[in-house]
Motif scaffolding. Structure first.
Motif, PDB file in Angstrom:
ATOM      1  N   SER A  62      -1.390  -8.140   7.143  1.00 16.83           N
ATOM      2  CA  SER A  62      -1.849  -7.178   6.142  1.00 16.83           C
ATOM      3  C   SER A  62      -3.004  -7.752   5.348  1.00 16.83           C
ATOM      4  N   LEU A  63      -3.988  -6.901   5.053  1.00 16.83           N
ATOM      5  CA  LEU A  63      -5.030  -7.251   4.096  1.00 16.83           C
ATOM      6  C   LEU A  63      -4.650  -6.577   2.795  1.00 16.83           C
ATOM      7  N   LEU A  64      -4.456  -7.377   1.746  1.00 16.37           N
ATOM      8  CA  LEU A  64      -3.980  -6.846   0.477  1.00 16.37           C
ATOM      9  C   LEU A  64      -5.013  -7.148  -0.601  1.00 16.37           C
ATOM     10  N   GLY A  65      -5.320  -6.160  -1.411  1.00 14.32           N
ATOM     11  CA  GLY A  65      -6.265  -6.401  -2.501  1.00 14.32           C
ATOM     12  C   GLY A  65      -6.471  -5.126  -3.288  1.00 14.32           C
ATOM     13  N   PRO A  66      -7.121  -5.257  -4.446  1.00 16.39           N
ATOM     14  CA  PRO A  66      -7.390  -4.076  -5.271  1.00 16.39           C
ATOM     15  C   PRO A  66      -8.404  -3.156  -4.575  1.00 16.39           C
ATOM     16  N   SER A  67      -8.513  -1.929  -5.043  1.00 16.93           N
ATOM     17  CA  SER A  67      -9.500  -1.006  -4.476  1.00 16.93           C
ATOM     18  C   SER A  67     -10.885  -1.617  -4.600  1.00 16.93           C
ATOM     19  N   GLY A  68     -11.689  -1.421  -3.577  1.00 18.98           N
ATOM     20  CA  GLY A  68     -13.061  -1.912  -3.629  1.00 18.98           C
ATOM     21  C   GLY A  68     -13.189  -3.386  -3.307  1.00 18.98           C
ATOM     22  N   CYS A  69     -12.141  -3.990  -2.697  1.00 16.87           N
ATOM     23  CA  CYS A  69     -12.256  -5.417  -2.393  1.00 16.87           C
ATOM     24  C   CYS A  69     -12.805  -5.633  -0.997  1.00 16.87           C
ATOM     25  N   PHE A 123      -6.662   6.244   9.984  1.00 17.47           N
ATOM     26  CA  PHE A 123      -7.354   6.356   8.701  1.00 17.47           C
ATOM     27  C   PHE A 123      -6.361   6.670   7.582  1.00 17.47           C
ATOM     28  N   GLN A 124      -6.868   6.613   6.353  1.00  8.39           N
ATOM     29  CA  GLN A 124      -6.006   6.930   5.216  1.00  8.39           C
ATOM     30  C   GLN A 124      -5.552   8.390   5.263  1.00  8.39           C
ATOM     31  N   ASP A 125      -6.461   9.284   5.666  1.00  9.24           N
ATOM     32  CA  ASP A 125      -6.077  10.673   5.897  1.00  9.24           C
ATOM     33  C   ASP A 125      -5.721  10.815   7.378  1.00  9.24           C
ATOM     34  N   PRO A 166      -2.649   3.745   5.671  1.00  8.69           N
ATOM     35  CA  PRO A 166      -2.251   5.018   6.285  1.00  8.69           C
ATOM     36  C   PRO A 166      -1.207   5.789   5.486  1.00  8.69           C
ATOM     37  N   PHE A 167      -0.387   5.084   4.694  1.00  8.47           N
ATOM     38  CA  PHE A 167       0.718   5.788   4.040  1.00  8.47           C
ATOM     39  C   PHE A 167       0.483   5.963   2.548  1.00  8.47           C
ATOM     40  N   ALA A 168      -0.745   5.664   2.075  1.00  7.61           N
ATOM     41  CA  ALA A 168      -1.015   5.669   0.633  1.00  7.61           C
ATOM     42  C   ALA A 168      -0.796   7.045   0.020  1.00  7.61           C
ATOM     43  N   ALA A 169      -1.043   8.107   0.818  1.00 12.38           N
ATOM     44  CA  ALA A 169      -0.960   9.447   0.240  1.00 12.38           C
ATOM     45  C   ALA A 169       0.435  10.057   0.368  1.00 12.38           C
ATOM     46  N   LEU A 170       1.367   9.308   0.957  1.00 14.26           N
ATOM     47  CA  LEU A 170       2.704   9.884   1.185  1.00 14.26           C
ATOM     48  C   LEU A 170       3.647   9.568   0.030  1.00 14.26           C
ATOM     49  N   ASP A 171       4.691  10.385  -0.109  1.00 15.97           N
ATOM     50  CA  ASP A 171       5.706  10.082  -1.123  1.00 15.97           C
ATOM     51  C   ASP A 171       6.549   8.905  -0.640  1.00 15.97           C
ATOM     52  N   GLU A 172       7.330   8.326  -1.560  1.00 18.25           N
ATOM     53  CA  GLU A 172       8.019   7.071  -1.269  1.00 18.25           C
ATOM     54  C   GLU A 172       9.031   7.218  -0.126  1.00 18.25           C
ATOM     55  N   ILE A 173       9.734   8.350  -0.107  1.00 19.70           N
ATOM     56  CA  ILE A 173      10.756   8.556   0.927  1.00 19.70           C
ATOM     57  C   ILE A 173      10.107   8.537   2.306  1.00 19.70           C
ATOM     58  N   PHE A 205      -3.198  -4.290   9.008  1.00 24.07           N
ATOM     59  CA  PHE A 205      -2.764  -3.204   8.145  1.00 24.07           C
ATOM     60  C   PHE A 205      -3.374  -3.416   6.760  1.00 24.07           C
ATOM     61  N   VAL A 206      -4.162  -2.444   6.306  1.00 21.43           N
ATOM     62  CA  VAL A 206      -4.780  -2.551   4.984  1.00 21.43           C
ATOM     63  C   VAL A 206      -3.928  -1.796   3.976  1.00 21.43           C
ATOM     64  N   THR A 207      -3.644  -2.417   2.844  1.00 15.24           N
ATOM     65  CA  THR A 207      -2.834  -1.741   1.838  1.00 15.24           C
ATOM     66  C   THR A 207      -3.156  -2.307   0.455  1.00 15.24           C
ATOM     67  N   HIS A 208      -2.816  -1.552  -0.591  1.00 14.45           N
ATOM     68  CA  HIS A 208      -2.892  -2.131  -1.935  1.00 14.45           C
ATOM     69  C   HIS A 208      -1.493  -2.256  -2.537  1.00 14.45           C
ATOM     70  N   SER A 209      -0.475  -2.099  -1.682  1.00 16.65           N
ATOM     71  CA  SER A 209       0.903  -2.193  -2.167  1.00 16.65           C
ATOM     72  C   SER A 209       1.507  -3.531  -1.766  1.00 16.65           C
TER      73      SER A 209
END
Lengths: 261, 258
Positions: free
Chosen positions: B43-50, B84-86, B163-170, B192-196
């Motif tokens: 995973s690549l983890l970091g704040p938005s715009g990193c 993609f994210q969408d 990919p899952f940033a826009a989904l609800d937690e469940i 896998f890119v994420t900010h979580s």
């Protein structure tokens, strides 16, 4: 929902009945002579009495309109694709497409009539006004493709042809169909304007010419009958194109889907 | 591939000293190094715009590095799947046609592509929805269709951009589990890119924590918890410990940035 649909049909019908009634009463009450304002009954009678003449004229105008519309649709989509694929061609020609659009067709018509046979000039006028909305809307559609989808096509090394056929054209369909709907109405207007400008008699005369001719002869009921036919033709064109648009977009585009609340 | 049974695998992606400066002068990446080996889940983890999405696009070949070297053994056609994210589905085509798209674009025959589409749809549980249009599906199902499309060519490398940033937690938890199961079954390499923090710890064997402006590697943290992971792992003390460790690293990366 069904109640809403009934209202949407019933209310305009009721309004029409009311207007015809008021029109009829006004003509009778004030004893307005038919050469000033014919009553609805007289217009209907004229429509039936002159049906052979009016029907033939309607066919002439509709035929020109459909030809102008077809040429504008094919040409508009074709040039939008060419402009989209070849930037230099777009830069060279787009300004002239705009000039063609912003110059009032009523001002071009007399000039065209000098250089062309009358039927061709009328067709060209119908084409001129209908061409631009197809071109502009299709261009907008081709340029508003989702950037991520474009990236996806690049990832799989899609050719330009594949991107055009499988991505850009389908994505442009909603805007293209909106352009076609506008063009349908405009090509009728273009044909009418050119016919009025042409103004010459003959067997091949359309409805607009009938209106002008009836005006000169103070045959006001026939003017109204011809005008009524023109409006109905315009409405029919709009309905047909809306139905086509709905049929194409029904499964996937928000504009064709009823919101549920 | 679970770490305990892997011998040192060959690198699938190697980035060395990669920098990316955009036309307007924004430095998205600077001196970015990354090696991902076959079968790894990184995973690549970091704040938005990193610059983590930029790094992913460079690996996919969708963007060119300004400096540095990029090597990948998955560069052949169909070797890389991208999510993609969408969901980024074609709204005018049904799910099966959307999933088949990569095969339609690449040269191949129709029979094998029908099987591949059926397999990809089955792997994300969408077999019954092959004839549905994207707008008729929920957000989670659209994302599944998008993943099926990325898998349909049998790619060696799967790149996923939040990919899952826009989904609800469940839905996100469910798709996290399904993704891990897929990874375990198919043995693909995943970036896998994420900010979580929580998502990255749950999924990854290794987390690359990035600083922003410019994007650089701040820390690399191994998550040696065994596979398969499940809801039990999500509530375990080990999981909480890894999350704290990664969150601390992320806080450190943010401090460098500001």
């Amino acid at each position: 929902m069904t109640g809403d649909r009934v209202l949407r049909m019933a209310l305009p019908a009721a309004m029409l009945a009311l207007v015809v009634l008021v029109w009829d009463l006004t003509v009778r009450l004030f004893a307005i002579p038919p050469y000033v304002l014919p009553g609805p009954g007289l217009v209907a009678t004229t429509l039936i009495a002159d049906r052979a003449l009016l029907w033939q004229s309607l066919l002439v105008t509709l035929s020109i309109t459909v030809q102008g519309f077809a040429l504008a649709s094919i040409g508009g989509v074709f040039w939008a694709v060419v402009f989209n694929q070849f930037r230099l061609i777009e830069y060279s020609f787009y300004p002239y497409a705009v000039i063609l659009q912003v110059t009032p067709v009523i001002a071009i018509a007399p000039l065209l009539l000098i250089y062309m046979p009358q039927s061709l000039a009328v067709l060209v006028c119908a084409w001129i006004v209908a061409f631009f909305p197809v071109l502009a809307n299709t261009t907008l559609g081709l340029n508003s493709v989702d950037h991520n989808l474009l990236a996806l096509f690049e990832l799989y090394k899609a050719s330009r042809w594949q991107i055009l056929m499988r991505l850009k054209l389908p994505a442009a369909l909603p805007q293209m169909l909106a352009g076609l709907r506008i063009a349908g109405g405009l090509s009728l207007i273009g044909a009418v304007v050119a016919e009025i400008a042409a103004g010459s008699a003959g067997a091949g005369s359309g409805l607009a010419y009938r209106i002008a001719e009836s005006g000169y002869r103070l045959n006001i009921p026939r003017m109204f009958a011809a005008l009524l036919l023109l409006s109905l033709a315009g409405v029919a064109i709009f309905l047909v194109l809306s139905a086509v648009s709905y049929a194409v977009l029904r499964r996937w585009h928000e504009s064709a889907i009823r919101r549920e609340r | 591939m679970p770490p305990e049974e892997s011998s040192p695998a060959h690198p699938v992606v190697t980035l060395r000293g990669v920098g990316k400066t955009f036309e307007r002068g924004t430095v998205a990446l600077d001196g970015f190094d990354l090696t991902v080996r076959a079968g790894e889940f990184v995973s690549l983890l970091g704040p938005s715009g990193c610059g983590k999405s930029t790094a992913l696009r460079i690996v996919a070949g969708l963007s060119q590095a300004s400096v540095g070297t990029v090597e990948t053994t998955a560069g052949h056609s169909g070797g890389i799947g991208f999510v993609f994210q969408d969901p980024t589905l074609m709204p005018w085509a049904d799910v099966a046609t959307n999933v088949r798209l990569p095969l339609d674009l690449l040269p191949g025959d129709a029979v094998t592509s029908r099987d591949a589409v059926a397999r990809a749809l089955a792997s994300v549980g969408l077999t019954e929805f092959a004839a549905s249009y994207p707008r008729e599906l929920s957000g989670g199902m659209r994302m599944r269709a998008s993943i099926a499309r990325a898998l349909v060519t049998g790619p060696q490398l799967l790149l996923m951009d939040e990919p899952f940033a826009a989904l609800d937690e469940i839905n996100r938890f469910k798709l996290n589990n399904d993704l891990l199961a897929l990874w375990h079954d198919l043995r693909r390499t995943v970036i896998f890119v994420t900010h979580s923090v929580f998502e990255s710890v749950y999924l990854s064997q290794r987390i690359v924590v990035m600083t922003s402006r410019p994007g650089r590697v701040f820390a690399e943290i191994d998550i040696p918890a065994s596979q398969p992971r499940n809801e039990e792992f999500r509530t375990s003390a080990d999981y909480a410990g890894y999350c704290r460790q990664v969150a601390d690293a992320l806080a450190g990366a943010m401090a460098v940035t500001s």
